[in-house]
Design a protein around this motif. Structure first.
Motif, mmCIF file in Angstrom:
data_model
loop_
_atom_site.group_PDB
_atom_site.id
_atom_site.type_symbol
_atom_site.label_atom_id
_atom_site.label_comp_id
_atom_site.label_asym_id
_atom_site.label_seq_id
_atom_site.Cartn_x
_atom_site.Cartn_y
_atom_site.Cartn_z
ATOM 1 N N ARG A 160 -8.433 30.620 -9.344
ATOM 2 C CA ARG A 160 -7.516 29.578 -8.875
ATOM 3 C C ARG A 160 -8.276 28.261 -8.908
ATOM 4 N NH1 ARG A 160 -6.687 26.971 -3.922
ATOM 5 N NH2 ARG A 160 -4.517 26.490 -3.483
ATOM 6 N N ARG A 169 -6.477 33.649 -16.100
ATOM 7 C CA ARG A 169 -6.578 35.108 -16.138
ATOM 8 C C ARG A 169 -7.142 35.562 -17.470
ATOM 9 N NH1 ARG A 169 -1.628 34.230 -13.947
ATOM 10 N NH2 ARG A 169 -1.334 35.046 -11.882
ATOM 11 N N ASP A 186 1.142 40.821 -6.083
ATOM 12 C CA ASP A 186 0.293 40.272 -7.145
ATOM 13 C C ASP A 186 -0.595 41.356 -7.753
ATOM 14 O OD1 ASP A 186 1.335 37.733 -6.780
ATOM 15 O OD2 ASP A 186 -0.281 37.086 -5.449
ATOM 16 N N SER A 229 -12.633 25.615 -7.294
ATOM 17 C CA SER A 229 -12.363 26.873 -7.989
ATOM 18 C C SER A 229 -12.719 28.015 -7.064
ATOM 19 C CB SER A 229 -13.205 27.001 -9.257
ATOM 20 O OG SER A 229 -12.796 26.068 -10.208
ATOM 21 N N ALA A 289 -8.966 34.542 -7.172
ATOM 22 C CA ALA A 289 -7.624 34.794 -6.646
ATOM 23 C C ALA A 289 -7.162 36.163 -7.115
ATOM 24 C CB ALA A 289 -6.661 33.712 -7.124
ATOM 25 N N GLU A 290 -6.147 36.673 -6.478
ATOM 26 C CA GLU A 290 -5.528 37.943 -6.875
ATOM 27 C C GLU A 290 -6.548 39.056 -7.023
ATOM 28 O OE1 GLU A 290 -2.946 37.626 -10.229
ATOM 29 O OE2 GLU A 290 -2.142 35.722 -9.548
ATOM 30 N N ALA A 340 -8.282 36.763 -11.248
ATOM 31 C CA ALA A 340 -7.885 35.434 -11.705
ATOM 32 C C ALA A 340 -8.740 34.396 -10.991
ATOM 33 C CB ALA A 340 -6.405 35.185 -11.419
ATOM 34 N N THR A 374 -2.276 23.080 -8.924
ATOM 35 C CA THR A 374 -3.080 24.292 -8.990
ATOM 36 C C THR A 374 -2.821 24.997 -10.310
ATOM 37 O OG1 THR A 374 -2.888 24.558 -6.593
ATOM 38 C CG2 THR A 374 -3.562 26.499 -7.847
ATOM 39 N N TYR A 411 -4.001 28.702 -12.576
ATOM 40 C CA TYR A 411 -4.605 30.027 -12.490
ATOM 41 C C TYR A 411 -5.082 30.425 -13.874
ATOM 42 C CZ TYR A 411 -2.625 30.424 -7.850
ATOM 43 O OH TYR A 411 -2.317 30.209 -6.538
#
Length: 154
Positions: A26, A43, A85, A16, A19-20, A24, A39, A41
């Motif tokens: 991932r 959010r 993104d 883990s 991300a972004e 988020a 994978t 995601y």
């Protein structure tokens, strides 16, 4: 999380990471039943949004649909994927913070166009051509001529 390959519901998280731009998570997952790796995601979703179409029809807001239309407009443009993104996440946060769960599709289109205009004028014109339903080259010419007085070269 259900395995997309075999349908097994007992998958394991192997890794883990944020991300972004930290909006988020991932997660790399592994399915012990079939050995598949995939994978996901995760959010934060502040509220369930409903898009009200111009015909009056209502449908659940779909981030993937928004993302797809923006990525098509920005295809082959010199914009980093991370920037795209971030832009999409910003648009979604703006929609979620509007206070109402019912959002007219026109409002979403205007927000996307406003955001694209700040980032890349070519993508802005591409998106506008679909959003405003351009029918002929004259439509492009008129739209671009309206842009020129306020156009700032980067």
């Amino acid at each position: 999380m259900r395995c997309p390959f075999c349908g097994n519901v007992d998958t394991q998280v192997k890794d883990s990471r944020p991300a972004e731009d930290n909006v988020a998570i991932r997660r790399r997952r592994f399915c012990p039943a079939c050995g598949g790796r995939f994978t996901t995601y995760e959010r934060v979703q502040l509220r369930d949004l409903v898009v009200v179409k111009s015909s009056g029809r209502r449908e659940d807001f779909d981030r993937i649909k928004l993302e797809r239309s923006i990525r098509i407009a920005m295809q082959k443009r010199p914009i980093e994927p991370e920037r795209i993104d971030q832009m999409i996440s910003g648009i979604v946060r703006r929609l979620e913070s509007m206070g109402d769960t019912d959002i007219p599709s026109k409002v979403i289109g205007e927000i996307v166009m406003e955001t694209l205009a700040r980032i890349d004028t070519v993508s802005y014109v591409r998106f506008a051509s679909v959003y405003k339903n351009f029918q002929a080259a004259d439509d492009f010419d008129k739209f671009v001529s309206e842009l020129r007085p306020g156009l700032v070269e980067e």
